[in-house]
Design a protein around this motif. Structure first.
Motif, PDB file in Angstrom:
ATOM      1  N   MET A   1     -15.899  12.892  30.316  1.00  0.00           N
ATOM      2  CA  MET A   1     -15.976  14.305  29.683  1.00  0.00           C
ATOM      3  C   MET A   1     -17.529  14.570  29.219  1.00  0.00           C
ATOM      4  SD  MET A   1     -13.735  16.448  27.085  1.00  0.00           S
ATOM      5  CE  MET A   1     -12.419  17.179  28.335  1.00  0.00           C
ATOM      6  N   ILE A   2     -18.094  15.675  29.905  1.00  0.00           N
ATOM      7  CA  ILE A   2     -19.373  15.846  29.349  1.00  0.00           C
ATOM      8  C   ILE A   2     -19.277  17.207  28.740  1.00  0.00           C
ATOM      9  CG2 ILE A   2     -21.923  16.104  30.052  1.00  0.00           C
ATOM     10  CD1 ILE A   2     -21.356  14.497  32.485  1.00  0.00           C
TER      11      ILE A   2
ATOM     12  N   ASN B   1     -15.470  10.579  25.962  1.00  0.00           N
ATOM     13  CA  ASN B   1     -16.370  11.671  25.564  1.00  0.00           C
ATOM     14  C   ASN B   1     -17.357  11.310  24.426  1.00  0.00           C
ATOM     15  OD1 ASN B   1     -15.988  14.384  23.466  1.00  0.00           O
ATOM     16  ND2 ASN B   1     -16.991  14.510  25.274  1.00  0.00           N
ATOM     17  N   GLY B   2     -18.520  11.992  24.484  1.00  0.00           N
ATOM     18  CA  GLY B   2     -19.665  11.668  23.496  1.00  0.00           C
ATOM     19  C   GLY B   2     -20.669  11.407  23.720  1.00  0.00           C
TER      20      GLY B   2
ATOM     21  N   ASN C   1      -5.703  19.969  20.537  1.00  0.00           N
ATOM     22  CA  ASN C   1      -6.874  19.594  19.940  1.00  0.00           C
ATOM     23  C   ASN C   1      -6.348  18.889  18.889  1.00  0.00           C
ATOM     24  OD1 ASN C   1      -8.927  19.564  18.198  1.00  0.00           O
ATOM     25  ND2 ASN C   1      -9.962  21.140  19.109  1.00  0.00           N
TER      26      ASN C   1
ATOM     27  N   GLU D   1     -12.189  26.967  25.902  1.00  0.00           N
ATOM     28  CA  GLU D   1     -12.501  26.746  24.396  1.00  0.00           C
ATOM     29  C   GLU D   1     -10.807  26.666  23.817  1.00  0.00           C
ATOM     30  OE1 GLU D   1     -15.038  30.524  23.442  1.00  0.00           O
ATOM     31  OE2 GLU D   1     -13.790  31.024  25.136  1.00  0.00           O
TER      32      GLU D   1
ATOM     33  N   ILE E   1     -22.847  11.783  26.374  1.00  0.00           N
ATOM     34  CA  ILE E   1     -22.902  11.289  27.791  1.00  0.00           C
ATOM     35  C   ILE E   1     -23.883  12.244  28.598  1.00  0.00           C
ATOM     36  CG2 ILE E   1     -21.926  10.946  29.961  1.00  0.00           C
ATOM     37  CD1 ILE E   1     -19.425   9.967  28.177  1.00  0.00           C
TER      38      ILE E   1
ATOM     39  N   GLN F   1      -6.809  24.620  26.349  1.00  0.00           N
ATOM     40  CA  GLN F   1      -6.878  23.872  24.929  1.00  0.00           C
ATOM     41  C   GLN F   1      -6.158  24.647  23.866  1.00  0.00           C
ATOM     42  OE1 GLN F   1     -10.009  22.618  22.364  1.00  0.00           O
ATOM     43  NE2 GLN F   1      -9.440  20.475  22.681  1.00  0.00           N
TER      44      GLN F   1
ATOM     45  N   HIS G   1     -13.042  11.434  22.039  1.00  0.00           N
ATOM     46  CA  HIS G   1     -14.542  11.630  21.613  1.00  0.00           C
ATOM     47  C   HIS G   1     -14.769  10.486  20.761  1.00  0.00           C
ATOM     48  CE1 HIS G   1     -17.573  14.321  19.574  1.00  0.00           C
ATOM     49  NE2 HIS G   1     -18.082  13.447  19.862  1.00  0.00           N
TER      50      HIS G   1
HETATM   51  C1  FMN Z   1     -20.571  24.521  20.585  1.00  0.00           C
HETATM   52  C2  FMN Z   1     -19.103  23.564  20.782  1.00  0.00           C
HETATM   53  C3  FMN Z   1     -18.086  23.934  20.552  1.00  0.00           C
HETATM   54  C4  FMN Z   1     -17.228  23.292  20.708  1.00  0.00           C
HETATM   55  N1  FMN Z   1     -15.630  23.481  20.679  1.00  0.00           N
HETATM   56  C5  FMN Z   1     -14.670  22.441  20.855  1.00  0.00           C
HETATM   57  C6  FMN Z   1     -13.354  22.970  21.231  1.00  0.00           C
HETATM   58  O1  FMN Z   1     -13.197  24.115  21.093  1.00  0.00           O
HETATM   59  N2  FMN Z   1     -12.533  22.114  21.175  1.00  0.00           N
HETATM   60  C7  FMN Z   1     -12.882  20.603  21.270  1.00  0.00           C
HETATM   61  O2  FMN Z   1     -11.872  19.932  21.343  1.00  0.00           O
HETATM   62  N3  FMN Z   1     -14.250  20.217  21.215  1.00  0.00           N
HETATM   63  C8  FMN Z   1     -14.964  21.161  20.855  1.00  0.00           C
HETATM   64  N4  FMN Z   1     -16.372  20.723  20.825  1.00  0.00           N
HETATM   65  C9  FMN Z   1     -16.666  19.048  21.189  1.00  0.00           C
HETATM   66  C10 FMN Z   1     -16.949  18.975  22.620  1.00  0.00           C
HETATM   67  O3  FMN Z   1     -15.664  19.441  23.492  1.00  0.00           O
HETATM   68  C11 FMN Z   1     -17.007  17.507  22.619  1.00  0.00           C
HETATM   69  O4  FMN Z   1     -15.991  16.667  22.176  1.00  0.00           O
HETATM   70  C12 FMN Z   1     -18.332  17.040  21.923  1.00  0.00           C
HETATM   71  O5  FMN Z   1     -19.370  18.132  22.027  1.00  0.00           O
HETATM   72  C13 FMN Z   1     -19.237  15.738  22.134  1.00  0.00           C
HETATM   73  O6  FMN Z   1     -19.129  15.621  23.712  1.00  0.00           O
HETATM   74  P1  FMN Z   1     -20.751  15.561  24.216  1.00  0.00           P
HETATM   75  O7  FMN Z   1     -21.680  14.838  23.339  1.00  0.00           O
HETATM   76  O8  FMN Z   1     -20.629  15.576  25.678  1.00  0.00           O
HETATM   77  O9  FMN Z   1     -21.220  17.133  23.814  1.00  0.00           O
HETATM   78  C14 FMN Z   1     -17.354  21.485  21.141  1.00  0.00           C
HETATM   79  C15 FMN Z   1     -18.699  21.193  20.840  1.00  0.00           C
HETATM   80  C16 FMN Z   1     -19.820  22.182  20.944  1.00  0.00           C
HETATM   81  C17 FMN Z   1     -21.066  21.691  21.064  1.00  0.00           C
END
Ligand code: FMN
Length: 318
Positions: A224-225, A204-205, A90, A35, A207, A63, A164
């Motif tokens: 990245m998932i 990412n995003g 980040n 996280e 997927i 991160q 993303h």
């Molecule tokens: C509950 C939650 C917490 C997240 N926390 C972070 C984080 O700490 N750092 C970060 O870079 N992205 C964070 N994200 C974004 C994810 O890393 C990712 O970029 C985003 O969910 C899109 O990917 P996905 O569609 O595969 O979920 C978070 C997403 C969610 C759902």
């Protein structure tokens, strides 16, 4: 670069050290991220424990969130000494709290500052510094904005970018809405790989499964998932054979569950919170006919804290 072919996204409240241990039981090769940990919480908040991780988690990146080059440099050194394989900065979080701290996605507007941060981090450590960002922020939604950001930050020595594939809207949308409402533009990320061929570009995003991941890998270096892997962690069970040519016997769900419960029992004995560890199991029953009962049982175990007596029942529900 194969190491980042399939990564699990950093997710606050989700990808803690226990979840990462659990995911590592499912795939030997996925690349894991912590996280986000803010430099302020480390330097001023006495929160060093956030850096803890299990040896089994490698390869694993920490991160960091921050925008003060000296603080980022200092935290990077601590992270390297802890044994992380990579430090990720980040540049994608749109939350108001993060905006107030002047880091996260708003840093996309300040590529020179990001370069300065990265240079300081690189001076302090030998492990790679990577950046996770969006396509742009607010109205800056054309490709040239992203291109300019990547050009400047890569010249500070960043070789791996996780993108993303949507903009962040800094006003008016919650972080959650910022993960669904701005449209996905995978073509920007593909073009980036085309234009900066020597960089490692991870997409990412949105997927949802490994078939989609495989298609993306025709265009970029890694995928990245996030949410999909949390909701259905067992989908990662195919990663080693499909993407890493590792055809050793796969673990089934029951073995994974047993190994994870052994870990939970051990860690509980070391003072770790049972609920925080057990909640990661909810998704394991995804697709099973007793999924609902399984989740209910996990919930009961969170309340009554009795793993020994409930283990057999839980396994029967899987
Ligand atoms: C509950 C939650 C917490 C997240 N926390 C972070 C984080 O700490 N750092 C970060 O870079 N992205 C964070 N994200 C974004 C994810 O890393 C990712 O970029 C985003 O969910 C899109 O990917 P996905 O569609 O595969 O979920 C978070 C997403 C969610 C759902």
């Amino acid at each position: 670069m194969d190491s980042h072919k399939i990564c699990v996204a950093p997710m606050m409240q989700y990808t803690d050290m226990h979840d990462r241990f659990f995911l590592r039981l499912i795939s030997k090769n996925i690349f894991l991220y912590t996280e986000m940990i803010s430099t302020g919480s480390i330097i001023f908040g006495n929160c060093l424990h956030q850096f803890s991780f299990n040896n089994e988690e490698h390869p694993v990146a920490v991160q960091l969130g921050g925008s003060n080059p000296n603080h980022l440099g200092e935290c990077s050194k601590i992270a390297e000494d802890y044994g992380y394989d990579e430090i990720n900065l980040n540049v994608g979080c749109p939350s108001e709290r993060v905006q107030k701290g002047k880091f996260g996605a708003s840093l996309m507007l300040e590529p020179d500052l990001v370069s300065e941060c990265v240079l300081k981090m690189r001076t302090n450590v030998d492990i790679p510094i990577t950046v996770k960002c969006r396509l742009g922020v607010d109205d800056n939604d054309d490709y040239s904005f992203l291109e300019n950001f990547i050009k400047i930050v890569s010249s500070a020595g960043v070789e791996t970018f996780i993108i993303h594939a949507r903009n962040a809207l800094l006003k008016g949308l919650s972080p959650r809405q910022n993960r669904t409402i701005p449209p996905l533009k995978y073509d920007y990320v593909y073009k980036l790989k085309n234009d900066f061929n020597s960089l490692n570009i991870i997409i990412n995003g949105g997927i949802n499964n490994l078939d989609e991941a495989k298609n993306h890998l025709n265009h970029v270096d890694g995928v990245m998932i996030g949410r999909a892997s949390y909701d259905n962690p067992f989908m990662l069970n195919e990663v080693d054979s499909l993407f890493f040519n590792d055809h050793s016997e796969k673990k089934d769900k029951i073995l994974i569950l047993n190994e994870y419960l052994d870990y939970v029992e051990y860690m509980e004995g070391n003072g770790h919170d049972l609920s925080r560890m057990l909640k990661h199991l909810f998704g394991l029953s995804r697709g099973n006919k007793n999924a609902k009962l399984f989740r209910k049982k996990v919930h009961q175990m969170m309340l009554n804290g009795n793993i020994k007596n409930s283990r057999g029942d839980l396994i029967n529900l899987l």
